[in-house]
Design an enzyme around this catalytic site. Structure first.
Site, PDB file in Angstrom:
ATOM      1  CB  CYS A 108       3.056   3.864   9.274  1.00 55.46           C
ATOM      2  SG  CYS A 108       3.695   5.458   8.384  1.00 55.46           S
ATOM      3  NE  ARG A 156      11.328   3.171  -1.627  1.00 59.33           N
ATOM      4  CZ  ARG A 156      12.298   3.314  -1.069  1.00 59.33           C
ATOM      5  NH1 ARG A 156      12.843   4.555  -1.299  1.00 59.33           N
ATOM      6  NH2 ARG A 156      13.575   2.887  -0.426  1.00 59.33           N
ATOM      7  N   PRO A 212       0.815  -1.223   0.025  1.00 62.79           N
ATOM      8  CG  PRO A 212      -0.629  -1.458   1.679  1.00 62.79           C
ATOM      9  CD  PRO A 212       0.789  -1.874   1.127  1.00 62.79           C
ATOM     10  CG  MET A 213       2.982   2.935  -2.143  1.00 62.11           C
ATOM     11  SD  MET A 213       4.397   2.901  -3.239  1.00 62.11           S
ATOM     12  CE  MET A 213       3.583   1.920  -4.265  1.00 62.11           C
ATOM     13  CB  ALA A 214      -1.003   7.377   1.509  1.00 66.65           C
ATOM     14  CE  LYS A 257       5.471  -3.391   3.884  1.00 70.84           C
ATOM     15  NZ  LYS A 257       5.731  -2.356   4.202  1.00 70.84           N
TER      16      LYS A 257
END
Length: 384
Positions: free
Chosen positions: A118, A244, A27-29, A158
């Site tokens: 995070c 990424r 997941p990436m905001a 995670k």
């Protein structure tokens, strides 16, 4: 393009869920919305996780969160994956119940992931994210609440190596997650104070594989399919989580599918082919959000797609301000075709940062067995 030939990689088993190839989109905001997940899935199979969902916002039925958590038709058929952030066991448990029993996502999820990785200061300074596993009893209670509420839906965790080199948490987190019934654990090869700086350390991933019996997924610096194969070979992990590395390169999932099937085939799209992917991405965003908002959202992806290509600054500026699909198509048509810039292969993409001390609540490190949720750590909005 061809690359190293390796044996086929076994599928990942998460309870009743089979992930083949054993590849997960992190997941990436603001990135891993339905449009991007759909685009990546068009290149290769895997487990495509939605943007991080805040448990408090879900329990309170926040309108934005309820929109973010809707599964696409493809996900409803193939298996919808949700990542949750929470710091209170009761709230996390209730959020999982809503997903599993009430179908708030439009379909029952096939998988739930818990975010304890995070590293951003606004999260850690309240005791959340990668700061939370230090409080091992609280961590245990959150995982237990999620697994209990999920019943037959697999729950994964995670996390990072730890807060910093003096406050390492991953081995305790792995043992606790296993004992509480988690189906797998993902480890990012950096501590929280490293943020996204330097090079990921994969040695702790190998150590975690030796320590627990549940599958361990490796994360950190998977820029190419061959990086994923090397990560598997060096650590013995059961699969990889990619973040990424796929920015501006959704075809990476096609490369990963090929690599995990034992094929040396790798994609090197020409600029014309990249332009077609860019337009497809913008079309998906526009269908989801409306054309103006979709094209506006697409702008942040332009530099990632064009990294290394010889494209004039005037065209780049215009693409970064595009407001319609016709305008985007016209600008892309102006660019001459050229081979893929192989010099950028294997290099970092997306955000980078310098190491810095982790912001923590006062007294956070004093008692690892304090079970109390940190005050004010619940995020009110989803996405990160």
């Amino acid at each position: 393009m061809t690359s190293i030939l390796a044996p086929a990689v076994a599928p990942l088993r998460l309870g009743p869920l089979t992930v083949d190839p054993a590849v997960v989109l992190a997941p990436m905001a603001g990135i891993t919305n339905p449009a991007f997940r759909t685009l990546c899935r068009e290149f290769g199979a895997g487990l495509y996780v939605c943007e991080m969902i805040t448990t408090r916002a879900l329990v309170e039925r926040n309108e934005k969160t309820l929109r973010m958590i809707r599964a696409t038709p493809e996900e409803a058929a193939a298996g919808f994956s949700v990542q949750l952030y929470g710091v209170d066991p009761a709230t996390v448990g209730r959020a999982v119940e809503m997903l599993v029993d009430e179908g708030v996502a439009g379909t029952r999820p096939a998988h739930v992931d818990l975010n304890f990785g995070c590293p951003v200061p606004k999260v850690t300074r309240k005791g959340g994210g990668s700061a939370l596993p230090w409080r091992r009893v609280l961590f245990r209670d959150i995982v237990r609440a999620a697994v209990t509420a999920a019943r037959d839906v697999p729950v994964t965790v995670k996390t990072r190596i730890g807060i910093d080199a003096d406050h390492v948490t991953y081995l305790d987190a792995g043992r606790i997650a296993q004992d509480e019934g988690a189906a797998a654990i993902t480890l990012h090869g950096r501590t929280a104070d490293q943020l996204y700086s330097g090079t990921a350390d994969w040695a702790p991933i190998a150590r975690l594989v030796e320590t627990v019996d549940i599958p361990v997924l490796g994360n950190g610096d998977v820029w190419e399919a061959d990086d994923a194969l090397r990560l598997l070979r060096e650590t013995g992990c059961a699969g990889v989580v990619v973040g990424r590395g796929c920015l501006g390169r959704p075809w990476l999932f096609g490369d990963l599918a090929a690599a995990f099937a034992g094929s040396p085939r790798r994609a090197l799209p020409t600029l014309r082919e990249v332009a077609a992917v860019m337009l497809r991405h913008a079309q998906l965003l526009s269908a989801e959000q409306g054309e103006l908002h979709g094209c506006t959202d697409f702008r942040k992806h332009v530099a990632w797609y064009l990294k290394g290509f010889s494209v004039g600054s005037d065209v780049r500026r215009a693409l970064a301000m595009v407001g319609s699909l016709d305008e985007l198509a016209g600008l892309l048509d102006r660019i001459e075709d050229q081979p893929y810039p192989t010099a950028v292969l294997g290099g970092p993409r997306g955000r980078t940062s310098s190491p810095r001390p982790v912001a923590l609540p006062e007294g956070w490190l004093d008692d690892r067995d304090d079970p109390r949720p940190p005050a004010g750590a619940e995020l009110e909005t989803s996405g990160g």
